[in-house]
Motif scaffolding. Structure first.
Motif, PDB file in Angstrom:
ATOM      1  N   ARG B 100       0.835  -1.213   0.147  1.00 34.50           N
ATOM      2  CA  ARG B 100      -0.011   0.079  -0.106  1.00 34.50           C
ATOM      3  C   ARG B 100       0.903   1.389   0.086  1.00 34.50           C
ATOM      4  O   ARG B 100       0.287   2.166  -0.380  1.00 34.50           O
ATOM      5  CB  ARG B 100      -0.941   0.004   1.303  1.00 34.50           C
ATOM      6  CG  ARG B 100      -2.122  -0.852   1.126  1.00 34.50           C
ATOM      7  CD  ARG B 100      -3.158  -0.903   1.989  1.00 34.50           C
ATOM      8  NE  ARG B 100      -4.367  -1.940   1.910  1.00 34.50           N
ATOM      9  CZ  ARG B 100      -4.358  -3.108   1.377  1.00 34.50           C
ATOM     10  NH1 ARG B 100      -3.169  -3.857   1.390  1.00 34.50           N
ATOM     11  NH2 ARG B 100      -5.418  -3.913   1.175  1.00 34.50           N
ATOM     12  N   LEU B 103       1.683   2.977  -3.469  1.00 37.73           N
ATOM     13  CA  LEU B 103       0.638   3.963  -4.234  1.00 37.73           C
ATOM     14  C   LEU B 103       0.227   5.049  -3.184  1.00 37.73           C
ATOM     15  O   LEU B 103      -0.769   5.457  -3.267  1.00 37.73           O
ATOM     16  CB  LEU B 103      -0.127   3.259  -5.177  1.00 37.73           C
ATOM     17  CG  LEU B 103      -1.223   2.438  -4.529  1.00 37.73           C
ATOM     18  CD1 LEU B 103      -2.350   2.277  -5.740  1.00 37.73           C
ATOM     19  CD2 LEU B 103      -0.896   1.268  -3.944  1.00 37.73           C
ATOM     20  N   ARG B 132      -1.940   7.307 -10.084  1.00 40.22           N
ATOM     21  CA  ARG B 132      -2.598   5.947  -9.689  1.00 40.22           C
ATOM     22  C   ARG B 132      -3.559   5.622 -10.764  1.00 40.22           C
ATOM     23  O   ARG B 132      -3.894   4.218 -11.150  1.00 40.22           O
ATOM     24  CB  ARG B 132      -3.521   6.155  -8.392  1.00 40.22           C
ATOM     25  CG  ARG B 132      -2.637   6.343  -7.366  1.00 40.22           C
ATOM     26  CD  ARG B 132      -4.081   6.768  -5.898  1.00 40.22           C
ATOM     27  NE  ARG B 132      -3.287   6.628  -4.730  1.00 40.22           N
ATOM     28  CZ  ARG B 132      -3.875   7.411  -3.703  1.00 40.22           C
ATOM     29  NH1 ARG B 132      -4.712   7.955  -3.832  1.00 40.22           N
ATOM     30  NH2 ARG B 132      -3.321   7.221  -2.381  1.00 40.22           N
ATOM     31  N   ARG B 133      -3.912   6.421 -11.691  1.00 39.74           N
ATOM     32  CA  ARG B 133      -4.888   6.465 -12.638  1.00 39.74           C
ATOM     33  C   ARG B 133      -4.102   5.704 -13.712  1.00 39.74           C
ATOM     34  O   ARG B 133      -4.880   4.698 -14.809  1.00 39.74           O
ATOM     35  CB  ARG B 133      -5.416   7.582 -13.285  1.00 39.74           C
ATOM     36  CG  ARG B 133      -6.491   8.190 -12.219  1.00 39.74           C
ATOM     37  CD  ARG B 133      -7.024   9.312 -12.768  1.00 39.74           C
ATOM     38  NE  ARG B 133      -8.039   9.936 -11.801  1.00 39.74           N
ATOM     39  CZ  ARG B 133      -8.785  11.092 -11.829  1.00 39.74           C
ATOM     40  NH1 ARG B 133      -8.491  12.068 -13.191  1.00 39.74           N
ATOM     41  NH2 ARG B 133      -9.620  11.492 -11.100  1.00 39.74           N
ATOM     42  N   ALA B 137      -2.035  -0.640 -11.109  1.00 39.84           N
ATOM     43  CA  ALA B 137      -3.467  -1.006 -10.989  1.00 39.84           C
ATOM     44  C   ALA B 137      -3.314  -2.313  -9.727  1.00 39.84           C
ATOM     45  O   ALA B 137      -2.278  -2.884  -9.730  1.00 39.84           O
ATOM     46  CB  ALA B 137      -3.902  -1.830 -12.236  1.00 39.84           C
ATOM     47  N   MET B 138      -4.488  -2.158  -8.881  1.00 36.27           N
ATOM     48  CA  MET B 138      -4.143  -3.033  -7.744  1.00 36.27           C
ATOM     49  C   MET B 138      -5.433  -3.921  -7.608  1.00 36.27           C
ATOM     50  O   MET B 138      -6.356  -3.671  -8.021  1.00 36.27           O
ATOM     51  CB  MET B 138      -4.088  -2.164  -6.433  1.00 36.27           C
ATOM     52  CG  MET B 138      -3.826  -3.012  -5.285  1.00 36.27           C
ATOM     53  SD  MET B 138      -2.909  -1.970  -4.197  1.00 36.27           S
ATOM     54  CE  MET B 138      -3.008  -3.242  -2.440  1.00 36.27           C
ATOM     55  N   VAL B 139      -4.836  -5.264  -7.214  1.00 28.71           N
ATOM     56  CA  VAL B 139      -5.731  -6.535  -6.962  1.00 28.71           C
ATOM     57  C   VAL B 139      -5.802  -6.353  -5.561  1.00 28.71           C
ATOM     58  O   VAL B 139      -4.952  -6.874  -4.949  1.00 28.71           O
ATOM     59  CB  VAL B 139      -5.509  -7.424  -7.855  1.00 28.71           C
ATOM     60  CG1 VAL B 139      -6.700  -8.782  -7.731  1.00 28.71           C
ATOM     61  CG2 VAL B 139      -5.647  -7.219  -9.216  1.00 28.71           C
ATOM     62  N   PHE B 140      -6.997  -6.796  -4.838  1.00 26.53           N
ATOM     63  CA  PHE B 140      -7.160  -6.947  -3.508  1.00 26.53           C
ATOM     64  C   PHE B 140      -7.556  -8.258  -2.995  1.00 26.53           C
ATOM     65  O   PHE B 140      -7.995  -8.972  -3.751  1.00 26.53           O
ATOM     66  CB  PHE B 140      -8.191  -5.817  -2.876  1.00 26.53           C
ATOM     67  CG  PHE B 140      -7.745  -4.417  -3.258  1.00 26.53           C
ATOM     68  CD1 PHE B 140      -6.953  -3.716  -2.196  1.00 26.53           C
ATOM     69  CD2 PHE B 140      -8.347  -3.968  -4.224  1.00 26.53           C
ATOM     70  CE1 PHE B 140      -6.599  -2.405  -2.542  1.00 26.53           C
ATOM     71  CE2 PHE B 140      -7.877  -2.328  -4.675  1.00 26.53           C
ATOM     72  CZ  PHE B 140      -7.037  -1.704  -3.561  1.00 26.53           C
ATOM     73  N   PHE B 157     -14.388   0.895 -14.096  1.00 24.07           N
ATOM     74  CA  PHE B 157     -14.463   1.799 -13.190  1.00 24.07           C
ATOM     75  C   PHE B 157     -12.860   2.763 -13.375  1.00 24.07           C
ATOM     76  O   PHE B 157     -13.350   4.021 -13.099  1.00 24.07           O
ATOM     77  CB  PHE B 157     -14.369   1.319 -11.911  1.00 24.07           C
ATOM     78  CG  PHE B 157     -14.529   2.509 -10.558  1.00 24.07           C
ATOM     79  CD1 PHE B 157     -15.481   3.210 -10.545  1.00 24.07           C
ATOM     80  CD2 PHE B 157     -13.525   2.549  -9.771  1.00 24.07           C
ATOM     81  CE1 PHE B 157     -15.796   4.133  -9.509  1.00 24.07           C
ATOM     82  CE2 PHE B 157     -13.627   3.470  -8.734  1.00 24.07           C
ATOM     83  CZ  PHE B 157     -14.696   4.227  -8.528  1.00 24.07           C
ATOM     84  N   GLY B 202     -11.861  -8.470 -10.395  1.00 22.86           N
ATOM     85  CA  GLY B 202     -10.949  -7.689  -9.565  1.00 22.86           C
ATOM     86  C   GLY B 202      -9.946  -7.655 -10.854  1.00 22.86           C
ATOM     87  O   GLY B 202      -9.169  -6.623 -11.076  1.00 22.86           O
ATOM     88  N   ARG B 205     -10.578  -5.750 -13.880  1.00 23.05           N
ATOM     89  CA  ARG B 205     -10.749  -4.342 -13.691  1.00 23.05           C
ATOM     90  C   ARG B 205      -9.044  -3.552 -13.556  1.00 23.05           C
ATOM     91  O   ARG B 205      -8.803  -2.517 -14.131  1.00 23.05           O
ATOM     92  CB  ARG B 205     -11.168  -3.890 -12.196  1.00 23.05           C
ATOM     93  CG  ARG B 205     -11.119  -2.476 -11.783  1.00 23.05           C
ATOM     94  CD  ARG B 205     -11.976  -2.369 -10.551  1.00 23.05           C
ATOM     95  NE  ARG B 205     -11.328  -2.981  -9.413  1.00 23.05           N
ATOM     96  CZ  ARG B 205     -11.810  -2.903  -7.951  1.00 23.05           C
ATOM     97  NH1 ARG B 205     -12.881  -2.234  -7.861  1.00 23.05           N
ATOM     98  NH2 ARG B 205     -11.192  -3.485  -7.004  1.00 23.05           N
ATOM     99  N   ALA B 206      -8.081  -4.379 -13.088  1.00 23.83           N
ATOM    100  CA  ALA B 206      -6.893  -3.906 -13.132  1.00 23.83           C
ATOM    101  C   ALA B 206      -6.024  -4.165 -14.580  1.00 23.83           C
ATOM    102  O   ALA B 206      -5.379  -3.201 -14.904  1.00 23.83           O
ATOM    103  CB  ALA B 206      -6.093  -5.058 -12.158  1.00 23.83           C
TER     104      ALA B 206
END
Ligand code: ADP
Ligand code: MG
Lengths: 284, 322
Positions: B100, B103, B132-133, B137-140, B157, B202, B205-206
């Protein structure tokens, strides 16, 4: 007995202060008062324009959207007929007009303030104790400042009602936003959401069930208050109750009371059903 | 290179838009690290920014205090472009905090993070948002999907935040959904999907933001073993085409060995060993690392024993049939 020599009144000073206020800012108060009255009258005009069966239809449609069950829909949409049968139709429409006006204003003011409370700590620190204090005050108390500034009539009734009814939606808006799950918010931030985007794309939509629960509570509080506000000239069903009490006319009071209960049930069922429908967790 | 691509794909991003400051000229340096972490610290305490981390007594007192946690302790490492770099460690060792910090979802207390030449720790708010845009890209682990948006809206998104027009972002989101095999689920809501499918969302999205760097915080830990295995294979397959820089957190040595080009083992905030997974497996630096390795060896032995038993049982039953 309390020693009468200790008696001291601040009433004259308060009266003077109010008189002074009205003298200095009378024009502004009048303008505000007239604007509010105009809004009320146009809403009332619309409500009076709709025929009785129009209400039956509207309630049927709304409750069908909200509940989707035949029996409740039929029962709810036939309920206003009872009000008509008791000869209370006109009064009920008057009451409804004040409720709608106050609720609209309470939402327009309360939801943004609730959002501010959730977003900016200092607003939370200011408003929370005020809301707590307001919650403990009996509804009667709200009549006094409204009456002081706006005299008797429908305008002070709207003011008292809207002040009394705004806290729940403020509180639930703020609470709902604060309880939005952290993972969703964190993901939005990770993809570069600005604070505004986070608020509009994630926080408010996910707080919607809570906000709508607040709308429901605010509406119910407004209905309760508008009955009490008949003491300062709100008229409507509340006045009918008031008259019945003064004349010890139990039967007449019962009819008017039943009319109020019917309005409460119909409004409550519809707004609650709508609130439930909105919950994103329940969408498939 | 990658980063140029992302920029060009974004029509909102005119050449006149604010450049991200702190970008160091990549020219000259032939082999620049994709992720460079310098003496990074994160201390969860009441007032943790700009702590004097050189002060050993202070760190010691923070360590002992109940109110503060030293979650990342003087971490320095470099990740090469196109590499899958694994951070492994027990729960609570500071992996999530570290990823974390990359970013600044968690604000580092001290130290520097440079990603593809962008000095992340020096950015202001606006630059950070832009970064960040487009750059990461992050996967949680817990997916972090938005329950009020449909699957395709969830995937789109990041593009929406970038300001990509609706038509285009839907098209690109559908493509990304196709890569993870979920195009049929585009208009469903996340609640109706299984865990594995949600994580595919997820991942889609990344992928759709086409960032050069992918951050993954235990993305498969919540999934049951079969699905986890499937997802790992899929990630390997995707990475063969994408060649992204992937920073991957896990507590599972098995997963580390399967996915990682290199890995670092973390223990109470510090890196205790860095190397190729096979090297670490062969030469654990200390007892802590050895325990992970031992667990895996035990696992392998157990599996072998199982196989043997199975083979014996089969031999037996075949004899009976004869
Ligand atoms: N927001 C926080 N505030 C205080 N302490 C935290 C916070 N987040 C994590 N920690 C602590 O920091 C340490 C590292 O946590 P974390 O980075 O989540 O480890 P891991 O991902 O390896 O399990 C843990 O001791 C945890 O309790
Ligand atoms: Mg973690």
């Amino acid at each position: 007995m309390f020693p009468s020599a200790w008696e001291y009144h601040i009433a004259p000073q308060i009266n003077d202060a109010v008189r002074w206020l009205l003298q200095e800012y009378g024009a502004a108060f009048d303008k505000f008062s007239n604007g509010l009255l105009k809004l009320l009258l146009s809403i009332q005009g619309m409500l009076q324009f709709v025929p009785w069966w129009g209400y039956v239809l509207i309630i049927a449609v709304l409750s069908w959207v909200a509940v989707k069950k035949i029996v409740p829909v039929v029962v709810l949409s036939l309920m206003p007929v009872i009000i008509g049968v008791f000869g209370l139709w006109g009064l009920a429409v008057e009451t409804l007009a004040i409720v709608i006006t106050s609720v609209v204003l309470a939402l327009v003011i309360g939801i943004p303030l609730g959002i501010l409370m959730a977003e900016v700590k200092i607003f939370d620190m200011i408003f929370r104790p005020i809301l707590d204090a307001m919650q403990t005050m009996p509804s009667f108390v709200y009549l006094i400042p409204a009456m002081m500034l706006f005299g008797l009539g429908k305008v002070p009734a709207i003011i008292a009602t809207l002040i009394y009814a705004a806290p729940p939606v403020m509180r639930l808006t703020s609470l709902g936003i604060q309880l939005v799950p952290k993972p969703a918010q964190e993901a939005a931030r990770a993809y570069g959401a600005t604070r505004w985007q986070l608020l509009t794309e994630v926080r408010i939509p996910l707080a919607m069930p809570s906000i709508l629960a607040g709308v429901n509570q605010t509406t119910m509080m407004a209905l309760a208050m508008v009955v009490i506000a008949s003491m300062i000239g709100a008229r409507g069903l509340g006045q009918e109750v008031l008259l019945a009490i003064n004349r010890i006319d139990v039967g007449r009071g019962f009819e008017a009371g039943l009319g109020i209960v019917i309005m409460a049930i119909v409004i409550d069922r519809i707004t609650q059903g709508m609130a439930k429908k909105w919950d994103p967790q329940k969408r498939a | 290179m990658d980063e140029m691509d992302t920029r060009r794909r974004n029509p909102e991003e005119s050449p006149g838009s604010p450049e991200i400051a702190g970008k160091q000229s990549p020219s000259g340096e032939e082999k620049q690290a994709a992720i460079k972490i310098n003496e990074l610290w994160k201390i969860y305490a009441a007032n943790d920014i700009d702590l004097d981390v050189e002060d050993e007594d202070l760190i010691k007192s923070l360590d002992e205090s109940e109110e503060s946690v030293v979650a990342v302790r003087d971490v320095s490492l470099e990740v090469n472009p196109g590499e899958v770099f694994i951070i492994m460690g027990l729960s609570g060792s500071g992996k999530s905090t570290l990823i974390r910090c990359l970013l600044r979802l968690v604000e580092p207390s001290n130290g520097q993070v440079v990603i593809n030449g962008y000095d992340v720790t020096a950015m202001n708010k606006k630059e950070l948002t832009e970064f960040r845009r487009h750059q990461v890209a992050m996967v949680f682990q817990h997916y972090g999907l938005l329950p009020h948006k449909s699957v395709v809206e969830n995937v789109a998104f990041g593009l929406k935040l970038q300001g990509v027009p609706k038509e285009e972002r839907r098209k690109r989101a559908m493509e990304a959904l196709k890569t993870v095999g979920l195009e049929k689920w585009a208009n469903y809501y996340p609640t109706s999907l299984s865990g594995g499918m949600r994580q595919r969302v997820g991942i889609a999205r990344a992928l759709v933001v086409e960032s050069p760097v992918l951050l993954m915080d235990e993305p498969f830990s919540g999934l049951d073993p079969l699905i986890r295995r499937e997802m790992q294979d899929e990630l390997v397959r995707l990475q063969e085409e994408m060649h992204k820089t992937i920073f991957f957190v896990t507590h599972d040595l098995d997963e580390a060995m399967r996915l990682g080009d290199r890995m670092a083992v973390m223990r109470s905030g510090s890196i205790v060993q860095i190397g190729k997974p096979a090297e670490i497996f062969a030469n654990p630096a200390d007892d802590y690392v050895a325990r992970f390795v031992q667990d895996k060896r035990d696992g392998i032995r157990k599996a072998d024993e199982q196989m043997e038993k199975f083979a014996q049982a089969r031999a037996q039953s075949e004899k009976v049939v004869d």
